[in-house]
Write a protein that holds these residues in place. Structure first.
Motif, PDB file in Angstrom:
ATOM      1  N   SER A 282       0.831  -1.209   0.000  1.00  0.00           N
ATOM      2  CA  SER A 282       0.000   0.000   0.000  1.00  0.00           C
ATOM      3  C   SER A 282       0.860   1.252   0.000  1.00  0.00           C
ATOM      4  CB  SER A 282      -0.890   0.036   1.245  1.00  0.00           C
ATOM      5  OG  SER A 282      -1.746  -1.071   1.274  1.00  0.00           O
TER       6      SER A 282
ATOM      7  N   TYR B  78      -6.320  14.061  -4.782  1.00  0.00           N
ATOM      8  CA  TYR B  78      -5.479  13.067  -4.112  1.00  0.00           C
ATOM      9  C   TYR B  78      -4.498  13.747  -3.161  1.00  0.00           C
ATOM     10  CZ  TYR B  78      -7.176   9.391  -7.161  1.00  0.00           C
ATOM     11  OH  TYR B  78      -7.987   8.488  -7.790  1.00  0.00           O
TER      12      TYR B  78
ATOM     13  N   MET C 208      -0.276  10.517   2.333  1.00  0.00           N
ATOM     14  CA  MET C 208      -0.160  10.415   3.776  1.00  0.00           C
ATOM     15  C   MET C 208       1.232   9.849   4.062  1.00  0.00           C
ATOM     16  SD  MET C 208      -3.112  11.507   4.537  1.00  0.00           S
ATOM     17  CE  MET C 208      -3.542  12.214   2.953  1.00  0.00           C
TER      18      MET C 208
ATOM     19  N   ARG D 151       3.673   8.198   6.573  1.00  0.00           N
ATOM     20  CA  ARG D 151       3.454   7.361   7.754  1.00  0.00           C
ATOM     21  C   ARG D 151       4.749   6.683   8.183  1.00  0.00           C
ATOM     22  NH1 ARG D 151      -1.839   4.020   5.601  1.00  0.00           N
ATOM     23  NH2 ARG D 151      -3.209   5.821   5.384  1.00  0.00           N
TER      24      ARG D 151
ATOM     25  N   THR E  10       0.707  14.990   6.133  1.00  0.00           N
ATOM     26  CA  THR E  10      -0.197  15.017   4.991  1.00  0.00           C
ATOM     27  C   THR E  10       0.377  15.930   3.914  1.00  0.00           C
ATOM     28  OG1 THR E  10      -2.104  14.698   6.436  1.00  0.00           O
ATOM     29  CG2 THR E  10      -2.541  15.570   4.236  1.00  0.00           C
TER      30      THR E  10
ATOM     31  N   VAL F 187       1.508   6.939   1.349  1.00  0.00           N
ATOM     32  CA  VAL F 187       0.333   6.252   0.819  1.00  0.00           C
ATOM     33  C   VAL F 187      -0.495   7.287   0.062  1.00  0.00           C
ATOM     34  CG1 VAL F 187      -1.778   4.983   1.392  1.00  0.00           C
ATOM     35  CG2 VAL F 187       0.323   4.572   2.704  1.00  0.00           C
ATOM     36  N   ILE F 188      -0.751   7.019  -1.197  1.00  0.00           N
ATOM     37  CA  ILE F 188      -1.568   7.918  -2.012  1.00  0.00           C
ATOM     38  C   ILE F 188      -3.026   7.590  -1.738  1.00  0.00           C
ATOM     39  CG2 ILE F 188      -2.170   8.607  -4.369  1.00  0.00           C
ATOM     40  CD1 ILE F 188       0.752   7.788  -5.102  1.00  0.00           C
ATOM     41  N   GLU F 189      -3.802   8.630  -1.389  1.00  0.00           N
ATOM     42  CA  GLU F 189      -5.200   8.413  -1.043  1.00  0.00           C
ATOM     43  C   GLU F 189      -6.090   9.404  -1.771  1.00  0.00           C
ATOM     44  OE1 GLU F 189      -5.759   8.500   3.194  1.00  0.00           O
ATOM     45  OE2 GLU F 189      -4.559   6.717   3.496  1.00  0.00           O
ATOM     46  N   LYS F 190      -7.256   8.924  -2.155  1.00  0.00           N
ATOM     47  CA  LYS F 190      -8.306   9.795  -2.682  1.00  0.00           C
ATOM     48  C   LYS F 190      -8.863  10.572  -1.501  1.00  0.00           C
ATOM     49  CE  LYS F 190     -11.442  10.900  -5.911  1.00  0.00           C
ATOM     50  NZ  LYS F 190     -11.105  12.074  -6.678  1.00  0.00           N
ATOM     51  N   ILE F 191      -8.963  11.878  -1.649  1.00  0.00           N
ATOM     52  CA  ILE F 191      -9.399  12.726  -0.552  1.00  0.00           C
ATOM     53  C   ILE F 191     -10.780  13.313  -0.874  1.00  0.00           C
ATOM     54  CG2 ILE F 191      -8.822  14.713   0.881  1.00  0.00           C
ATOM     55  CD1 ILE F 191      -6.735  12.437   1.022  1.00  0.00           C
TER      56      ILE F 191
END
Length: 163
Positions: free
Chosen positions: A23, A55, A58, A60, A100, A133-137
């Motif tokens: 991930s 996008y 995050m 971490r 972020t 981690v690339i996330e849809k926001i």
């Protein structure tokens, strides 16, 4: 998905996934960085990102580093640079803080890191320190109300669901 990445340091390491099913992608330090005893620092990665609309990244901790510690040096630290001599390498109690990266940020990504040791710690360049981690926001519309629906948990907080 393609993500544009720009190196701003010749020692920067492009992010990569260790396994095709991971991930998070690995983020490396691009310079030797000294964190004062019980202090926090923003360690450069030498990378800038251009993210697609909607996008974010995050930043971490890596679970292995959290469990095992990070290899660094206590001494000698000379002129704020790590002098890496094998017998001086130790597993350091440093912790990556969550960060972020917003889609419109174009500055260098840095890794927020806290040193829990009683001595300054040098994290050497090229250290695999964090993961991204690339996330849809999704965007929310916040609506003020006078009351909320009830649930069986109610206002039960920290530890309230322990058996």
């Amino acid at each position: 998905m393609e993500i544009k990445v720009m190196k701003v340091s010749e020692d920067a390491i492009l992010p990569c996934y260790a396994h095709s099913t991971d991930s998070g992608f690995d983020l490396y330090t691009s310079e030797d960085y000294v964190i004062s005893a019980k202090g926090t620092g923003a360690i450069p990665t030498g990378l800038k990102f251009e993210l697609p609309k909607g996008y974010g990244i995050m930043v971490r901790p890596r679970s292995g580093n959290t469990l095992k510690g990070v290899i660094g040096t206590f001494e000698p630290i000379v002129d704020e640079f790590c002098l890496l001599i094998d017998e001086n390498k130790h597993k350091m109690d440093i912790k990556v803080q969550i960060g972020t990266i917003d889609e419109n940020y174009r500055g260098e990504v840095k890794i927020l890191t806290t040193n829990n040791e009683l001595h300054p710690v040098c994290v050497p360049k090229g250290t695999k320190l964090a993961q991204g981690v690339i996330e849809k926001i999704p965007k929310a519309n916040f609506i003020e109300v006078n009351e909320l629906s009830t649930t069986d948990r109610g206002e039960g907080g920290f530890g309230s669901t322990d058996c």
